[in-house]
Scaffold this active site. Structure first.
Site, PDB file in Angstrom:
ATOM      1  N   ARG A   1       0.837  -1.191   0.000  1.00 56.45           N
ATOM      2  CA  ARG A   1       0.000   0.000   0.000  1.00 56.45           C
ATOM      3  C   ARG A   1       0.879   1.251   0.000  1.00 56.45           C
ATOM      4  O   ARG A   1       0.599   2.230  -0.700  1.00 56.45           O
ATOM      5  CB  ARG A   1      -0.909   0.000   1.224  1.00 56.45           C
ATOM      6  CG  ARG A   1      -2.128   0.911   1.080  1.00 56.45           C
ATOM      7  CD  ARG A   1      -2.908   0.932   2.374  1.00 56.45           C
ATOM      8  NE  ARG A   1      -1.967   1.033   3.493  1.00 56.45           N
ATOM      9  CZ  ARG A   1      -1.931   2.063   4.341  1.00 56.45           C
ATOM     10  NH1 ARG A   1      -2.796   3.021   4.235  1.00 56.45           N
ATOM     11  NH2 ARG A   1      -1.041   2.100   5.317  1.00 56.45           N
TER      12      ARG A   1
ATOM     13  N   LYS B   1      -4.202  16.603  24.565  1.00 59.63           N
ATOM     14  CA  LYS B   1      -3.914  17.903  23.947  1.00 59.63           C
ATOM     15  C   LYS B   1      -3.877  19.016  24.987  1.00 59.63           C
ATOM     16  O   LYS B   1      -3.023  19.907  24.933  1.00 59.63           O
ATOM     17  CB  LYS B   1      -4.962  18.194  22.872  1.00 59.63           C
ATOM     18  CG  LYS B   1      -4.910  17.186  21.714  1.00 59.63           C
ATOM     19  CD  LYS B   1      -6.168  17.262  20.851  1.00 59.63           C
ATOM     20  CE  LYS B   1      -6.151  16.252  19.726  1.00 59.63           C
ATOM     21  NZ  LYS B   1      -7.469  16.114  19.062  1.00 59.63           N
TER      22      LYS B   1
ATOM     23  N   GLY C   1      -4.976  19.787  15.032  1.00 61.47           N
ATOM     24  CA  GLY C   1      -4.748  19.546  13.599  1.00 61.47           C
ATOM     25  C   GLY C   1      -4.070  20.687  12.882  1.00 61.47           C
ATOM     26  O   GLY C   1      -2.942  21.070  13.207  1.00 61.47           O
TER      27      GLY C   1
END
Lengths: 444, 444
Positions: free
Chosen positions: A49, A205, A134
């Site tokens: 992959r 986080k 993100g």
């Protein structure tokens, strides 16, 4: 100048995002970084992959240690996740003199102190913008943009899965379980959603942000973690009627006694910008003594938003990594030799010492004297009431119902005092169900 | 390590903010920067007032050139403002080998190319986080946080005075002139508010962001600048009815033909987060191809928010300034030798080439055929209509009125085509007043 040579450990969703964005924007990134950024090696257990993604552009190997051992590799990007093999590989990469970029919030929240220490000793950079929120450059904002400030608190919607679920619960008036299934079907929640819905991911986080904001070591084990699994549609509705939205917030706050570090559902005034962050979006609100409140909003997950943060770290390394290590930005914002100092000054507080306000929903028998009894107990505990909402019994339990919901909003209260008061209220014969207690944050 | 020695040129509101925040947070700033940051000299024409602020902590002089000539000064902070003496002093400081921090958006938007060129040749840093959106670290986000992205557009509320005025006009239903007077009384608008209300200040900031976002030189002379002075309360009300808010946006956008750079009032969907930025607050929305939309919100002006940005620049210099100049972040995000390249590729487009959608308010005679005539002209010009709102004449002009307002929302249109169509519509005998044309940005 020769392109910087990058080795990827793991090429799943984020890894292929990094590969694709670097390929698509290579000219522009080179113009910014001053040199090219080239992924020349990829390690993945699924080599076939991996090859289908990178084609002829990078050497694919099955063993991550081949990447680390390669003297041509300048930077190792760790995208494996978790505390296990990822930790060993990051430490080995550091020992081999590689700069490291990681999106692994769990690893840093738990083992960050050891990892940053090793990096400082070896003179390499460990960068982790992708670990929190993100694609939003919140690490950079806290670490570099707000350095003038004594940061007072940080409160963030830093888990997209739970924010999606809460948005759907509110929009559609549905209960948690129903929406979770929908979120799983749509790919917003994983098959095993525990880390998200129990608040663990947000706590990782928040732990990282607490270290950067206050100059303390990462201390995930001291974080208070409460998820959204017990939230009922009724609470979201009542909150709405009182002018609030319910959000899962990761909060870290400086007080005279120490640092609060906690993740839990929170009532937030509906008029605040952060209360209007919907769906899977993230947002972090930071209060600094000079700048006041600033807010950072964007996509907190996904292949390309996360890749955006990983590549920003690579550009930083391309720009600054060649300088001697004294001319770099310290990973946790504060110079590492001063973190110990502050750890002594600012302990992470136990939850009983946290001061906040509360929303209480108490299912009671609809009879005289109940409200007086409960508010009496709160008053004796020194807990001051801001507002009370008593629903009609018919409205809550249907016609002829003998039960009702008592909603109480309090002023600021020590959590330990609230625990003690609720321990008295819960066993009252007129209290008919477990009390719902949700913390309330005014964020002003 | 010896504290970095800073000389302030000008100690008005922002300067005293810088002095006070540095003094208050000196320990924490030193822990972040790795060394102290000390204001050791201040130049101000009003030496007595300057002394009353800094006391015995810094040497006060009347002549800025004494600061620049002092070999002990590492960094010169220019807080004088304007294009005149500030430009000469910044260039002299660079020539003397000093790093420069400035909040002077006008200077950089107009003379930035010359200034950055001089700094590159002399190997010094020119930092200017405070020049755009005050305390919000938007320069850092664009220049460092989003480097992976091909940035598609930036749209910002980057002038607090006009956002305060527009918020008040909407909240209270008042016209521009009335609210301006109130804003002046409250200190939100200056005695001469021209630069703010005519959009010039926002255009300076948009110009700087366009350079950083797209790798083009600063080109203020190519910016389209339109302020808020002609906005009527009626337009804000109609916009609201259609689901929009009116904001003064600074917009810069990449298209196939070039870069749009424009400041004007804009209808923004009310559901967008940026539409809900109220009062004197600032917010910048950035669209990147990898990260999607990110938003940055906070105070865009004021002594301490601006000082927060100035000091963040000083900390960057303390951390990174000692490295050799090849290991620094380029001031405009792109390596300076690549700016020329891009300037050729991406010209700033004339306004006639801008493509956007429109809100038109046309005061017409309330008679048959008017709507058909006007929409016919638009159709002939290839302009597609999204929505029409025709008010009852009585409602607009009072009972028995023979006039009414025709509100038209269009789909995307080339500005030149709209100009041509309006040139035909305006002279129609049934059009009774100058047409109001406000651009509409969906921001998605």
């Amino acid at each position: 100048m020769k392109p910087i040579q990058v080795g990827l450990l793991g090429i799943g969703t984020v890894g292929s995002g990094v590969f694709n964005v670097l390929a698509r924007n290579q000219d522009e990134i080179r113009r910014r970084a001053g040199r090219g950024i080239q992924i020349s090696m990829v390690a993945d257990l699924d080599a076939a992959r991996a090859r289908s993604i990178v084609g002829e552009n990078a050497r694919v190997v099955g063993d991550a240690r081949e990447v680390i051992a390669n003297p041509d590799i300048d930077v190792v990007v760790e995208l494996i996740g978790g505390y296990g093999i990822a930790k060993a590989l990051v430490l080995e990469a550091i020992a081999a003199g590689k700069h490291v970029v990681t999106a692994n919030k769990a690893l840093l929240a738990v083992h960050g102190t050891e990892i940053f220490q090793a990096a400082a000793e070896r003179g390499v950079i460990v960068a982790f913008e992708a670990a929190v929120a993100g694609g939003i450059p919140i690490i950079k904002a806290l670490r570099e943009g707000l350095t003038a400030n004594q940061i007072q608190w940080v409160a963030g919607i830093i888990n997209g899965t739970t924010n999606f679920i809460l948005s759907e619960m509110r929009d559609k008036g549905l209960d948690f379980d129903v929406v979770l299934k929908e979120a799983q079907r749509l790919g917003y929640a994983e098959a095993d959603p525990t880390f998200d819905i129990e608040g663990v991911d947000a706590a990782h986080k928040a732990t990282i942000m607490s270290a950067i904001a206050f100059g303390i070591p990462v201390q995930f084990d001291k974080a208070y973690v409460e998820g959204i699994t017990k939230l009922a549609a009724a609470d979201i509705r009542y909150a709405e009627q009182l002018g609030y939205r319910i959000k899962l917030l990761g909060i870290t706050k400086r007080t005279d006694k120490g640092v609060e570090l906690r993740v839990h559902p929170s009532l937030v005034p509906a008029k605040r910008l952060i209360a209007n962050v919907e769906g899977a979006m993230n947002a972090v609100l930071v209060q600094g003594d000079a700048v006041g409140a600033t807010l950072y909003y964007g996509k907190g997950a996904g292949a390309e938003p996360t890749a955006s943060a990983v590549i920003a770290d690579l550009v930083d390394i391309a720009r600054l990594g060649g300088a001697d290590p004294t001319h770099r930005v310290p990973p946790l914002a504060f110079q590492s030799h001063t973190l110990g100092e502050a750890g002594r000054d600012l302990p992470v507080l136990p939850m009983a010492e946290v001061v906040t306000s509360y929303y209480l929903r108490i299912r009671v028998a609809d009879e005289a004297g109940v409200l007086a009894k409960i508010t009496g107990i709160l008053a004796d505990a020194g807990i001051s009431i801001d507002a009370v909402l008593q629903r009609e019994a018919d409205e809550v339990g249907g016609e002829g119902s003998t039960q009702t919901d008592l909603i109480i909003l309090t002023h600021d209260t020590r959590e330990g005092d609230m625990d003690a008061a609720l321990a008295q209220i819960q066993p009252l014969p007129t209290v008919l169900a477990p009390i719902t207690r949700i913390r309330k944050e005014e964020l002003n």
